[in-house]
Motif scaffolding. Structure first.
Motif, short mmCIF file in Angstrom:
data_model
loop_
_atom_site.label_atom_id
_atom_site.label_comp_id
_atom_site.label_asym_id
_atom_site.label_seq_id
_atom_site.Cartn_x
_atom_site.Cartn_y
_atom_site.Cartn_z
N ILE A 12 -50.47 -56.11 -1.19
CA ILE A 12 -51.64 -56.89 -0.80
C ILE A 12 -51.33 -58.38 -0.84
N THR A 13 -50.62 -58.82 -1.87
CA THR A 13 -50.28 -60.23 -2.00
C THR A 13 -49.35 -60.69 -0.89
N ARG A 14 -48.48 -59.81 -0.43
CA ARG A 14 -47.60 -60.14 0.70
C ARG A 14 -48.41 -60.47 1.94
N GLY A 15 -49.48 -59.73 2.15
CA GLY A 15 -50.34 -60.00 3.30
C GLY A 15 -51.22 -61.21 3.12
N CYS A 16 -51.71 -61.42 1.89
CA CYS A 16 -52.59 -62.56 1.60
C CYS A 16 -52.56 -62.83 0.11
N PRO A 17 -51.90 -63.92 -0.33
CA PRO A 17 -51.82 -64.20 -1.77
C PRO A 17 -53.17 -64.25 -2.48
N SER A 18 -54.15 -64.90 -1.85
CA SER A 18 -55.48 -64.98 -2.48
C SER A 18 -56.08 -63.59 -2.68
N THR A 74 -63.93 -68.00 0.04
CA THR A 74 -63.42 -68.02 -1.34
C THR A 74 -63.15 -66.62 -1.90
N TYR A 75 -63.22 -65.61 -1.08
CA TYR A 75 -62.85 -64.24 -1.47
C TYR A 75 -62.72 -63.41 -0.21
N TYR A 76 -62.05 -62.25 -0.34
CA TYR A 76 -61.83 -61.45 0.86
C TYR A 76 -63.12 -60.82 1.35
N ALA A 77 -63.07 -60.38 2.61
CA ALA A 77 -64.27 -59.94 3.32
C ALA A 77 -64.86 -58.67 2.74
N PRO A 78 -66.18 -58.48 2.88
CA PRO A 78 -66.79 -57.23 2.43
C PRO A 78 -66.14 -56.00 3.08
N GLU A 79 -65.69 -56.14 4.33
CA GLU A 79 -65.03 -55.01 4.99
C GLU A 79 -63.72 -54.66 4.30
N THR A 80 -63.00 -55.67 3.84
CA THR A 80 -61.76 -55.43 3.09
C THR A 80 -62.08 -54.76 1.77
N HIS A 81 -63.10 -55.24 1.11
CA HIS A 81 -63.54 -54.60 -0.15
C HIS A 81 -63.87 -53.13 0.09
N ASP A 82 -64.57 -52.84 1.17
CA ASP A 82 -64.91 -51.45 1.47
C ASP A 82 -63.65 -50.61 1.72
N GLU A 83 -62.65 -51.22 2.36
CA GLU A 83 -61.40 -50.49 2.57
C GLU A 83 -60.69 -50.21 1.25
N GLY A 99 -61.49 -62.45 -9.44
CA GLY A 99 -62.01 -61.12 -9.14
C GLY A 99 -63.51 -61.01 -9.24
N ALA A 100 -64.16 -62.12 -9.57
CA ALA A 100 -65.59 -62.09 -9.88
C ALA A 100 -66.51 -61.68 -8.72
N PRO A 101 -66.24 -62.06 -7.47
CA PRO A 101 -67.22 -61.79 -6.41
C PRO A 101 -67.61 -60.33 -6.25
N TYR A 102 -66.70 -59.40 -6.47
CA TYR A 102 -67.01 -57.97 -6.32
C TYR A 102 -67.05 -57.24 -7.66
N ALA A 103 -67.08 -57.99 -8.74
CA ALA A 103 -66.94 -57.39 -10.07
C ALA A 103 -68.12 -56.51 -10.45
N LEU A 134 -54.66 -70.80 -3.59
CA LEU A 134 -55.41 -69.61 -4.01
C LEU A 134 -56.91 -69.82 -3.86
N ARG A 135 -57.28 -70.49 -2.78
CA ARG A 135 -58.70 -70.83 -2.58
C ARG A 135 -59.55 -69.60 -2.29
N GLY A 136 -58.92 -68.51 -1.86
CA GLY A 136 -59.67 -67.30 -1.58
C GLY A 136 -59.56 -66.25 -2.67
N SER A 137 -59.15 -66.68 -3.88
CA SER A 137 -58.91 -65.72 -4.96
C SER A 137 -60.15 -65.35 -5.75
N GLY A 138 -61.30 -65.89 -5.36
CA GLY A 138 -62.54 -65.52 -6.05
C GLY A 138 -62.51 -65.83 -7.53
N SER A 139 -61.87 -66.95 -7.90
CA SER A 139 -61.73 -67.29 -9.32
C SER A 139 -62.90 -68.15 -9.81
N HIS A 140 -64.09 -67.65 -9.54
CA HIS A 140 -65.31 -68.37 -9.87
C HIS A 140 -65.61 -68.32 -11.37
#
Length: 400
Positions: free
Chosen positions: A78-84, A37-46, A147-151, A192-198
């Motif tokens: 970023i959206t071109r690569g993955c909309p979520s 439901t959100y992008y990977a921690p490694e992506t966040h770190d990038e 955007g909540a998971p890494y907020a 948009l299941r991976g958009s972290g819209s919690h």
């Protein structure tokens, strides 16, 4: 976790190139992003390492302050690569511009002290706020907090009851991560299941007065004196409503570009179904569809990027130039960009992609769901679809 180390200076070109490189790796991670439901921690770190969460943080507080157009191009990539992933990133990082525009120096120093500022926001009021000495105590649950998971923070709205038959007044507030709980309520939607819209639940959080602002974000009068104009570059006095709605056009362009990429892959790897049997790249009908969609998507991109530039130009001219009519005009350009992108995908690409390309988990199937989900956003499906037209006409003829 988000770091707080000072980012070295980066040019706009460097940041966009870095975002494009990261986005290329997101294509193959779309399924896991939806599952999580959100992008990977490694992506966040990038993203952290690339400085992407600091694009709109003012330099005065350690940010890159690279401007609205750079932010738009990064979000498209970023959206071109993955909309979520693009949706989650944009609506987490965009509100640095809001804080930098609407809050005073003390609040900005405190809020931006985290370094990488990630702040989902909702405009629909919920919960409650009780006046206490020095501020407010806020309680409630707010849904669709993309955007909540890494907020690091959350920006919400509530209605303050006035009593004695008076209408309640809206209150906007910002609370840090330690003041709220992330709900496990996202991932079962169509797209948009991976958009972290919690959802976010705030319980008995004290919010100091200077971390609040009367009114709705969507109703800010940009012709008034905004704190950001005195503190930063002119964009921190730009129109909040128009930028917020242009974001939907930016996302639509990124999604449509991803759909075009997927269609191009199909053209390279598959043949026609009817005689003569040739690679799709050699078939005049497929060539036509690809060219037609490319033109539509390119027009949408040109429109929305120019609208962002117009937004920046209005900000540079000062508050008097940022009328409600101008804000709505720019927002409607974003709407037309969405429509162009949807026509390209729905009318040209989808009918000829083939049913095997829309099996569950296929890239084309996913972007179709995600673009469909975009249309359910209240800003697009309700406000821009009808209300904005009427409000623009009223503003133009002096009826507001």
């Amino acid at each position: 976790m988000t770091t707080t180390t000072t980012q070295p200076d980066r040019t706009a070109q460097e940041v966009v190139a870095r975002a494009e490189a990261i986005a290329a790796k997101l294509v193959d991670r779309q399924a896991e992003t939806e599952e999580r439901t959100y992008y990977a921690p490694e992506t966040h770190d990038e993203f952290v390492e690339a400085g992407l969460y600091r694009l709109l943080v003012p330099r005065r507080y350690g940010g890159l302050e690279l401007g609205a157009e750079t932010f738009a191009r990064v979000c498209m990539a970023i959206t071109r690569g993955c909309p979520s992933s693009g949706w989650l990133y944009m609506f987490g990082a965009a509100h640095s511009l809001v804080v930098g525009s609407l809050f005073g120096d003390q609040a900005q120093r405190e809020l931006f002290a985290v370094g990488d500022f990630i702040c989902p926001a909702t405009v629909a009021p919920s919960g409650s706020a009780t006046r206490v000495d020095g501020g407010w105590v806020v309680n409630g649950t707010w849904r669709y907090c993309s955007g909540a998971p890494y907020a690091t923070h959350f920006m919400g709205h509530t209605l303050v009851q006035q009593g004695n038959g008076h209408e309640p007044t809206p209150l906007m507030f910002v609370v840090p991560r330690e003041s709220w709980r992330l709900e496990n309520d996202w991932g079962a939607q169509l797209g948009l299941r991976g958009s972290g819209s919690h959802g976010i639940t705030v319980t008995d959080a004290f919010v100091p007065e200077h971390h609040t602002r009367e009114g709705f974000l969507s109703m800010v009068d940009a012709t008034a004196d905004l704190p950001g104009r005195a503190l930063h570059s002119p964009e921190y006095g730009g129109g909040p409503l128009s930028f917020m709605l242009l974001e939907l056009g930016i996302l639509a362009v990124g999604m449509a570009k991803g759909a075009l990429d997927a269609y191009a892959d199909l053209m390279r790897s598959r043949t026609t179904m009817f005689m003569p049997i040739v690679p799709r790249t050699e078939d005049p009908d497929f060539q036509f569809r690809y060219g037609e969609a490319t033109g539509m998507i390119a027009a949408a991109e040109a429109a929305v990027i120019d609208a962002v530039r117009q937004w920046s130009d209005l900000a540079a001219r000062g508050g008097a130039a940022i009328t409600r009519a101008e804000e709505l005009r720019l927002a409607l350009i974003g709407r037309e960009a969405v429509r162009l992108c949807w026509r390209a995908v729905e009318g040209q690409l989808f009918p000829t992609a083939g049913s095997s390309s829309i099996r569950s988990g296929e890239r084309f199937e996913r972007v179709w769901r995600d673009m469909s989900m975009l249309h359910s956003h209240a800003g697009l499906g309700t406000f821009l679809a009808s209300m904005a037209n009427r409000e623009l006409a009223k503003a133009h003829f002096g009826l507001l």
